[in-house]
Design a protein around this motif. Structure first.
Motif, PDB file in Angstrom:
ATOM      1  N   MET A   1      -6.654  48.038  -1.159  1.00 26.31           N
ATOM      2  CA  MET A   1      -6.732  49.474  -0.891  1.00 26.31           C
ATOM      3  C   MET A   1      -5.957  49.847   0.377  1.00 26.31           C
ATOM      4  SD  MET A   1      -8.332  50.825  -3.387  1.00 26.31           S
ATOM      5  CE  MET A   1      -8.770  52.462  -2.799  1.00 26.31           C
ATOM      6  N   ARG A   2      -5.842  48.921   1.318  1.00 21.92           N
ATOM      7  CA  ARG A   2      -5.105  49.208   2.547  1.00 21.92           C
ATOM      8  C   ARG A   2      -3.607  49.012   2.389  1.00 21.92           C
ATOM      9  NH1 ARG A   2      -9.711  46.410   4.335  1.00 21.92           N
ATOM     10  NH2 ARG A   2     -11.096  47.739   5.588  1.00 21.92           N
TER      11      ARG A   2
ATOM     12  N   ARG B   1       2.389  52.080  -0.194  1.00 23.73           N
ATOM     13  CA  ARG B   1       1.003  52.107   0.274  1.00 23.73           C
ATOM     14  C   ARG B   1       0.400  53.466  -0.044  1.00 23.73           C
ATOM     15  NH1 ARG B   1      -0.392  50.996   5.930  1.00 23.73           N
ATOM     16  NH2 ARG B   1       1.050  52.725   6.256  1.00 23.73           N
ATOM     17  N   LYS B   2      -0.864  53.447  -0.456  1.00 22.70           N
ATOM     18  CA  LYS B   2      -1.523  54.687  -0.859  1.00 22.70           C
ATOM     19  C   LYS B   2      -2.867  54.836  -0.150  1.00 22.70           C
ATOM     20  CE  LYS B   2      -1.021  53.015  -4.916  1.00 22.70           C
ATOM     21  NZ  LYS B   2       0.020  52.045  -4.604  1.00 22.70           N
ATOM     22  N   ALA B   3      -3.042  55.935   0.548  1.00 19.26           N
ATOM     23  CA  ALA B   3      -4.343  56.278   1.118  1.00 19.26           C
ATOM     24  C   ALA B   3      -5.041  57.180   0.106  1.00 19.26           C
ATOM     25  CB  ALA B   3      -4.168  57.005   2.442  1.00 19.26           C
ATOM     26  N   ILE B   4      -6.152  56.703  -0.443  1.00 13.20           N
ATOM     27  CA  ILE B   4      -6.882  57.454  -1.461  1.00 13.20           C
ATOM     28  C   ILE B   4      -8.153  58.010  -0.833  1.00 13.20           C
ATOM     29  CG2 ILE B   4      -8.006  57.333  -3.718  1.00 13.20           C
ATOM     30  CD1 ILE B   4      -6.114  54.974  -4.335  1.00 13.20           C
ATOM     31  N   LEU B   5      -8.234  59.317  -0.743  1.00 14.61           N
ATOM     32  CA  LEU B   5      -9.370  59.966  -0.098  1.00 14.61           C
ATOM     33  C   LEU B   5     -10.290  60.565  -1.154  1.00 14.61           C
ATOM     34  CD1 LEU B   5      -7.614  61.800   2.861  1.00 14.61           C
ATOM     35  CD2 LEU B   5      -8.408  59.437   2.711  1.00 14.61           C
ATOM     36  N   TYR B   6     -11.571  60.277  -1.029  1.00 10.79           N
ATOM     37  CA  TYR B   6     -12.558  60.809  -1.964  1.00 10.79           C
ATOM     38  C   TYR B   6     -13.316  61.962  -1.313  1.00 10.79           C
ATOM     39  CZ  TYR B   6     -16.716  61.134  -4.886  1.00 10.79           C
ATOM     40  OH  TYR B   6     -17.727  61.606  -5.687  1.00 10.79           O
ATOM     41  N   ARG B   7     -13.187  63.135  -1.886  1.00 11.14           N
ATOM     42  CA  ARG B   7     -13.867  64.338  -1.405  1.00 11.14           C
ATOM     43  C   ARG B   7     -13.772  64.485   0.118  1.00 11.14           C
ATOM     44  NH1 ARG B   7     -16.931  67.155  -4.873  1.00 11.14           N
ATOM     45  NH2 ARG B   7     -17.201  66.336  -6.966  1.00 11.14           N
ATOM     46  N   PRO B   8     -12.564  64.509   0.649  1.00  6.90           N
ATOM     47  CA  PRO B   8     -12.432  64.596   2.117  1.00  6.90           C
ATOM     48  C   PRO B   8     -12.713  66.012   2.611  1.00  6.90           C
ATOM     49  CG  PRO B   8     -10.286  64.769   1.110  1.00  6.90           C
ATOM     50  CD  PRO B   8     -11.255  64.521  -0.018  1.00  6.90           C
ATOM     51  N   SER B   9     -13.148  66.123   3.851  1.00  3.14           N
ATOM     52  CA  SER B   9     -13.174  67.429   4.499  1.00  3.14           C
ATOM     53  C   SER B   9     -11.732  67.788   4.828  1.00  3.14           C
ATOM     54  CB  SER B   9     -14.011  67.371   5.778  1.00  3.14           C
ATOM     55  OG  SER B   9     -13.390  66.522   6.739  1.00  3.14           O
TER      56      SER B   9
ATOM     57  N   TYR C   1      -6.295  53.382   5.623  1.00  4.03           N
ATOM     58  CA  TYR C   1      -5.034  54.078   5.819  1.00  4.03           C
ATOM     59  C   TYR C   1      -4.555  53.823   7.232  1.00  4.03           C
ATOM     60  CZ  TYR C   1      -8.221  57.399   8.045  1.00  4.03           C
ATOM     61  OH  TYR C   1      -9.180  57.969   8.845  1.00  4.03           O
ATOM     62  N   GLY C   2      -3.284  54.090   7.454  1.00  3.24           N
ATOM     63  CA  GLY C   2      -2.708  53.799   8.766  1.00  3.24           C
ATOM     64  C   GLY C   2      -2.352  52.332   8.878  1.00  3.24           C
ATOM     65  N   ARG C   3      -1.439  52.035   9.748  1.00  4.75           N
ATOM     66  CA  ARG C   3      -0.999  50.646   9.924  1.00  4.75           C
ATOM     67  C   ARG C   3      -1.884  49.993  10.991  1.00  4.75           C
ATOM     68  NH1 ARG C   3       3.570  50.194   7.058  1.00  4.75           N
ATOM     69  NH2 ARG C   3       4.650  52.134   6.596  1.00  4.75           N
ATOM     70  N   VAL C   4      -2.903  49.288  10.527  1.00  7.20           N
ATOM     71  CA  VAL C   4      -3.866  48.667  11.431  1.00  7.20           C
ATOM     72  C   VAL C   4      -3.141  47.666  12.339  1.00  7.20           C
ATOM     73  CG1 VAL C   4      -5.974  47.321  11.591  1.00  7.20           C
ATOM     74  CG2 VAL C   4      -5.663  48.937   9.710  1.00  7.20           C
ATOM     75  N   THR C   5      -3.319  47.845  13.646  1.00  8.23           N
ATOM     76  CA  THR C   5      -2.606  46.978  14.587  1.00  8.23           C
ATOM     77  C   THR C   5      -3.269  45.614  14.729  1.00  8.23           C
ATOM     78  OG1 THR C   5      -3.867  47.993  16.391  1.00  8.23           O
ATOM     79  CG2 THR C   5      -1.698  48.930  15.903  1.00  8.23           C
TER      80      THR C   5
END
Length: 601
Positions: A87-88, A302-310, A31-35
């Motif tokens: 995924m990114r 773009r989709k950030a998919i989080l698995y069981r995040p805190s 996730y985020g736009r990697v520089t």
């Protein structure tokens, strides 16, 4: 001899260099736009060079002792890189490239050498990881037949591993097998009729296209970024992809119209040539996906998919996406989680057995309450159960009920400085009504699920096995409708089901025209109506809300109906003739009209 040694040394040096670059990008957050995009370019370049080198010097490398599994490992790494990039970025071409490499590894049996004589435990683990990764790619691509074949092979390899390496515990791998088998057993009635992804053939309605094209709000937002996460105990999943996020992921992508998505024999590599099953050539076209994707389609969000995040991690990712959100853009956030910790995270289920008529006055009164919720805000107090921003929450945690696991409405407020489209699927979703009016800059669009799911026969539906009903309606409305009524694909004629799709498509087209011509559409909805993904979600919400409003509940009908804030126009409320008649037509066509109470609205 010297030349052979030089080739082997060069190959090993290329492997080590590529592996070092791979390690740099493997753990970069998806996730985020990697520089530092140049790192990804470098690692792809390194593996492309390595792959071509082993192709050109295959005879010398084989004489020097190159194992077939080493070729497979290189191809697997390349597939892993492509999937990571998918995924990114959510770009379909990367997903297809990953499939190409994984399919070649399978067809050429690069890891078959780990069986029989000379068993190597490390190689066996590489093979198991390959199957798990290929399964995930094939699953996301909806390659159903390939998934079935992979499951059988995966099971066989795990069983062989237990027999061949008796001193090693393969419990985790047995669990992975159980996960994919469980996912495959999910009620998939009618699911192969049409894709979950946006498909022009099904989701673009000719009658309403001119109205959509002419529609232009004072402000128009672009949908380019989404965050998807679900956190339920014992939910159906495979790897780090839960059933609900899997459905939402596909719902927010374009269905490719290229040859790859047309069912093709396993022997074809998608480029018109046959795969070399002998594995002698080792040739895999590294740019094959160019011919398998549709260049006319816009890019996927773009989709950030989080698995069981805190909760802290979830908030950090939201902050990153919000900070990097382009101007005049909206962030979609999908959260599926319970409102409290407990032995079961699934809400109490409502049922209908036709006995609602014995409580007709009570139901009529409750329908009146629900109808009031579609009135303008000035005539209806929508503060929900509490006016506090920290009185209720979603629960993100393995066990216990500590505050660190709680996501409160107040935690979302800082992100309303930018346009936000929020979907909350929870038995405590209505607690987030308090966000409306509390925004810090931009009024948020809220789609809030019912507090309880509803089914004709609750005994026939295992919620822990079928995912969320609300999410199902948003991603596959007709299958969700059929599941709710206990309609099975085995008992439904294909023509009858296809006609039901046509009825629903006509309804969506009519509602689309109403939304695009209405003068009372709130700017929050108007500014996102041009986006096909969000417009489709809104139409499906209207359908879900109407269906559940008409469905036969015994008590507390307001708990079974989803809520949107700000309110959509009354012209698409369940009480409107155009919406009621559409749902009635569908129910009558499928022979289930008796389970609804259309006359009381």
């Amino acid at each position: 001899m010297a030349e052979k040694d030089l080739v082997s040394q060069t190959f090993r040096a290329l492997v080590e260099g590529a592996d070092r670059k791979f390690a740099r990008v493997r753990d970069v957050p998806a996730y985020g736009r990697v520089t530092s995009h140049h790192y990804f370019h470098k690692v792809f370049k390194a593996y492309t060079r390595l792959w071509k080198y082993q192709q050109e010097h295959r005879p010398e490398l084989l004489k020097a002792g190159l194992n077939r599994w080493e070729i497979g490992e290189i191809a697997s790494r390349i597939g892993q890189l492509y999937f990571g990039q998918y995924m990114r970025t959510s770009e379909a071409r990367f997903l297809v490239e990953a499939y190409v490499f994984y399919e070649a590894i399978l067809s050429r049996s690069y890891f078959e050498g780990s069986k029989g004589h000379g068993k190597d435990l490390a190689v066996r683990f590489k093979e198991l990881r390959f199957y798990a990764r290929f399964l995930l790619v094939a699953l996301i691509l909806n390659r159903t037949e390939m998934v079935k074949a992979l499951v059988d092979r995966f099971k066989a390899v795990v069983d062989d591993s237990k027999a061949a390496f008796r001193e090693t515990n393969f419990k985790e791998w047995r669990q992975v097998v159980q996960e994919i088998v469980r996912l495959m057993k999910v009620d998939t009635a009618f699911m192969n009729v049409r894709p979950l992804r946006y498909c022009a053939m099904f989701d673009s309605h000719p009658a309403s296209v001119p109205y959509v094209a002419r529609f232009h709000a004072k402000k128009v937002l672009k949908f380019k970024d989404a965050l998807l996460t679900s956190y339920h105990r014992n939910e159906v999943k495979f790897a780090e992809l839960t059933l609900d996020t899997f459905r939402m992921l596909q719902c927010l992508e374009w269905e490719q119209s290229g040859s790859f998505y047309q069912k093709r024999p396993a022997e074809s590599n998608g480029n018109g040539t046959s795969i070399d099953h002998s594995g002698a050539s080792g040739v895999i076209d590294i740019n094959l996906a160019v011919d398998m994707t549709d260049p006319t389609l816009p890019p996927n969000p773009r989709k950030a998919i989080l698995y069981r995040p805190s909760v802290t991690h979830l908030i950090a990712v939201m902050a990153t996406i919000s900070e990097e959100l382009p101007p005049d853009s909206v962030m979609l956030v999908y959260l599926s989680a319970p409102g409290k910790a407990g032995p079961s995270n699934f809400a109490e289920v409502g049922s209908s057995d036709g006995s609602w008529k014995s409580s007709k006055n009570k139901v009529t009164s409750q329908l009146s309450q629900v109808h009031n919720s579609y009135l303008p805000e000035s005539s209806n107090n929508n503060k929900g159960e509490s006016s506090g921003h920290y009185d209720s929450h979603l629960w993100f945690g393995p066990r216990g009920n500590g505050g660190s696991n709680n996501l409160y409405p107040g935690d979302i407020i800082p992100f309303t400085r930018r346009p936000l489209f929020l979907i909350i699927d929870s038995d405590n979703s209505h607690a987030f009504k308090v966000l409306h009016g509390a925004e810090r800059g931009e009024t948020a669009a809220l789609l809030l699920s019912p507090l309880r799911p509803a089914f004709k026969n609750t005994s026939d539906v295992d919620l822990s096995q079928n995912g969320s009903q609300f999410t199902f309606f948003l991603t596959a409305p007709l299958p969700a409708f059929c599941q709710m009524l206990g309609i099975s694909s085995f008992d439904t004629d294909t023509d009858v089901y296809n006609n039901a799709e046509d009825i629903l498509s006509t309804a969506f087209s009519e509602w689309e025209v109403i939304l695009c011509t209405s003068t009372s559409v709130d700017i929050v909805w108007a500014q996102v109506l041009n986006d096909p993904f969000i417009r489709r979600l809104i139409l499906r919400f209207i359908f879900c809300r109407a269906v559940l409003s008409f469905f036969c509940h015994l008590e507390d009908i307001d708990q079974y109906v989803p809520v949107c804030l700000p309110h959509l126009p009354s012209s698409v409320a369940p009480s409107s003739d155009v919406v009621r008649s559409s749902v009635h037509r569908l129910a009558k066509h499928l022979g289930v009209a008796g389970h609804f109470h259309f006359e009381n609205t």
